[in-house]
Design an enzyme around this catalytic site. Sequence first.
Site, mmCIF file in Angstrom:
data_model
loop_
_atom_site.group_PDB
_atom_site.id
_atom_site.type_symbol
_atom_site.label_atom_id
_atom_site.label_comp_id
_atom_site.label_asym_id
_atom_site.label_seq_id
_atom_site.Cartn_x
_atom_site.Cartn_y
_atom_site.Cartn_z
ATOM 1 C CG HIS A 242 -2.727 -14.646 -1.348
ATOM 2 N ND1 HIS A 242 -1.906 -14.637 -2.438
ATOM 3 C CD2 HIS A 242 -3.907 -14.110 -1.763
ATOM 4 C CE1 HIS A 242 -2.550 -14.111 -3.468
ATOM 5 N NE2 HIS A 242 -3.769 -13.789 -3.076
HETATM 6 C C1 BDR Z 1 -2.599 -10.629 0.925
HETATM 7 O O1 BDR Z 1 -3.463 -9.494 0.812
HETATM 8 C C2 BDR Z 1 -4.680 -9.750 1.448
HETATM 9 O O2 BDR Z 1 -5.737 -9.301 0.660
HETATM 10 C C3 BDR Z 1 -4.743 -11.230 1.740
HETATM 11 O O3 BDR Z 1 -5.438 -11.471 2.940
HETATM 12 C C4 BDR Z 1 -3.291 -11.619 1.837
HETATM 13 O O4 BDR Z 1 -2.801 -11.454 3.158
HETATM 14 C C5 BDR Z 1 -2.318 -11.157 -0.462
HETATM 15 O O5 BDR Z 1 -1.650 -10.196 -1.217
#
Ligand code: BDR
Length: 316
Positions: A242
């Site tokens: 992500h």
């Molecule tokens: C986001 O949520 C976090 O767990 C990850 O680091 C990322 O920024 C994804 O939904």
Amino acid sequence: MNPKRIIIDTDPGVDDALTFLLALASPEIQLEALTTVSGNIGIEKTTRNALAVLELAHASHIPVARGCALPLVSPLHKSGEAVHGSSGIGKAVLPEPKSQPIDQHAIDYLIERILAEPQEITLFTIGPMTNLALAIRKEPRIVPALKELVMMGGAIRSGGNATPLAEFNIHADPHAAHIVFHSGIPITLIPLDATYKCLLTTADVERLNRIDSPIARFVRDATAVYMDFYKKYEGFDGCALHDPLTLAVILAPELFTFEDQHVDVDISGGVSNGNTFADFMKVSKRPANMKVALDVRGRDFIELFIERMESLSRKI
Ligand code: BDR
Ligand code: CA
């Protein structure tokens, strides 16, 4: 071309940590600072992880400013440990960092840096946006001074990953997101619609680990818990990158399909709290407030990520 100067506001977090490594491996980017926030785990650990990962990459000259321990209104999320492990960086074990965070709160650091060099700094938020929201409230002059904001957050056509309707970073502090979305800062949004197309697999991690390097080993150990989570709950081998995908806005913007949209966030506290929704049918008649990545050539990004990690691994 001069490298793009960026600050990353972050809650490391496995994929946050990989974002710092990707920035440090990329000549197109000059990483100026990290500001930390609680999110995936509490502020003590996110700050420690930020310092420790910079040290791993021989980059402890980069300042780390510690930020907010709690969201604006919502209680602290407790779900991050299941995804990122209790340390926040999976099974990776990094030595206690020798460096310390700077003596300034993240909010004041952001304000000072952005005002000192108007239109120079691009901010990347890859955690809940508590720090930025409070910085905007404390010093609204940062709004026109910030060159651009790229954020990982939201789920537009996709379902959520914190609730069926909300993505984690937004759900963890929806009121902060509301302030930022309506601030007037030029925003590029990288939501789950794009990030779930960027899956790093165990085969990718094995390929990287043909190089004997602490960086390659860190990627393997940090992603282990993250991958177990994806296998158990989402049924696939791999994990979504992500946060690293945000940097593709600089490194390979041609991979994205963007649309200008008016996007808002639900802060009503009900079942869809933290839901991000675009006005696709233009019923509100409001102008677009952000550029949204609705699609990406995910495998091309993963290849880019692995190549950059390989080149960093050869150096460290
Ligand atoms: C986001 O949520 C976090 O767990 C990850 O680091 C990322 O920024 C994804 O939904
Ligand atoms: Ca994050």
